[in-house]
Design a protein around this motif. Structure first.
Motif, mmCIF file in Angstrom:
data_model
loop_
_atom_site.group_PDB
_atom_site.id
_atom_site.type_symbol
_atom_site.label_atom_id
_atom_site.label_comp_id
_atom_site.label_asym_id
_atom_site.label_seq_id
_atom_site.Cartn_x
_atom_site.Cartn_y
_atom_site.Cartn_z
ATOM 1 N N SER A 188 3.719 5.856 -5.526
ATOM 2 C CA SER A 188 3.600 5.883 -6.980
ATOM 3 C C SER A 188 2.554 6.908 -7.409
ATOM 4 C CB SER A 188 3.239 4.496 -7.501
ATOM 5 O OG SER A 188 3.019 4.526 -8.878
ATOM 6 N N LYS A 189 1.440 6.974 -6.702
ATOM 7 C CA LYS A 189 0.393 7.946 -7.026
ATOM 8 C C LYS A 189 0.891 9.376 -6.808
ATOM 9 C CE LYS A 189 -3.700 5.165 -6.073
ATOM 10 N NZ LYS A 189 -4.875 5.039 -5.202
ATOM 11 N N GLU B 237 2.169 1.875 -3.469
ATOM 12 C CA GLU B 237 1.118 2.390 -4.343
ATOM 13 C C GLU B 237 0.886 3.875 -4.094
ATOM 14 O OE1 GLU B 237 -2.400 0.061 -3.874
ATOM 15 O OE2 GLU B 237 -1.431 -1.767 -4.567
ATOM 16 N N GLN C 42 0.833 -1.202 0.000
ATOM 17 C CA GLN C 42 0.000 0.000 0.000
ATOM 18 C C GLN C 42 0.871 1.257 0.000
ATOM 19 O OE1 GLN C 42 -2.500 -0.421 3.411
ATOM 20 N NE2 GLN C 42 -3.966 -1.762 2.386
#
Length: 178
Positions: A101-102, A98, A95
Motif C-alpha cells: 500500500s505504501k 501495508e 505487514q
C-alpha cells in the motif's frame, strides 16, 4: 545529470532480486526529483517508469494474494509454548499488505508530481497501445478500483491523478455506480 540518475534508479527498481524496501526508497527518491518546464524528457521518462511500476505492483499484488505461504512443519515443544523464531503468518501478510500500500501510494504520488511537466506520447513498452488515450484509459479502471479498495491516502492520490488526466484530456470520465 537528472536523466543519468533516473536511469540508474530505474535499473535498480527492475532488477530481479531487489528487496521491497530498496524499491520503496528508490521510488521515494524518484519522487523528490525537482522538475521544471525544461525537463520534459525527464518527466516523460518518470511517468513511463511509474506506469511500468504500477503494472508490476498490481500484477505482483494479485499473485501474492492468491498464493498462501507454506507453514513450517516443525512441531512446537510443549503445550502453549512458542518455539523461538516461529513465524506469525497473519502478521507477516498484514505487514506485506501495508508495504504494498505504501509503495502504491508512493508511485501515485510520483505520477502526480511528474505528470504536469510531461508530454507523454505512445507507450513504447506496450505495442498494442500506441495512443496515449488508450494507455490512460487502460489504467483509469484500475485507478477507480484503487479509490474504492485502497486506504484513504492512496485513494486521494488516485483521485488526484484521475483529475489531472481528465483535465489534460479535457474529458471527464463517466462512471456508473454498481
Amino acid at each position: 545529470m537528472k536523466s543519468i540518475v533516473l536511469h540508474e534508479m530505474e535499473n535498480l527498481l527492475f532488477r530481479p532480486n531487489t528487496s521491497i524496501h530498496a524499491q520503496y526508497y528508490t521510488i521515494i527518491t524518484m519522487n523528490q526529483t525537482i522538475l521544471t518546464s525544461r525537463d520534459t524528457a525527464v518527466a516523460n521518462r518518470l511517468v513511463e517508469v511509474y506506469f511500468m511500476l504500477f503494472v508490476k505492483l498490481l500484477r505482483s499484488g494479485n499473485s501474492h494474494n492468491d498464493v498462501k505461504p507454506q507453514k513450517p512443519t516443525k512441531k512446537v515443544q510443549g503445550k502453549g509454548k512458542k518455539k523461538r523464531g516461529a513465524v506469525n503468518w497473519e502478521e507477516l501478510n498484514q505487514q506485506e499488505e501495508e508495504v504494498n500500500s505504501k509503495i502504491l501510494s508512493a508511485v501515485l504520488t510520483g505520477v502526480n508530481r511528474a505528470f504536469p511537466f510531461s508530454k507523454v506520447e505512445g507507450d513504447v513498452y506496450d505495442p498494442v497501445c500506441r495512443d496515449t488515450d488508450d494507455r490512460f484509459e487502460k489504467h483509469m479502471d484500475i485507478l477507480f478500483m484503487i479509490t474504492h479498495d485502497g486506504n484513504f491516502n492512496t485513494a486521494i492520490q488516485a483521485l488526484i491523478l484521475i483529475y489531472q488526466v481528465a483535465i489534460s484530456k479535457q474529458v471527464l470520465p463517466v462512471r456508473e455506480i454498481y
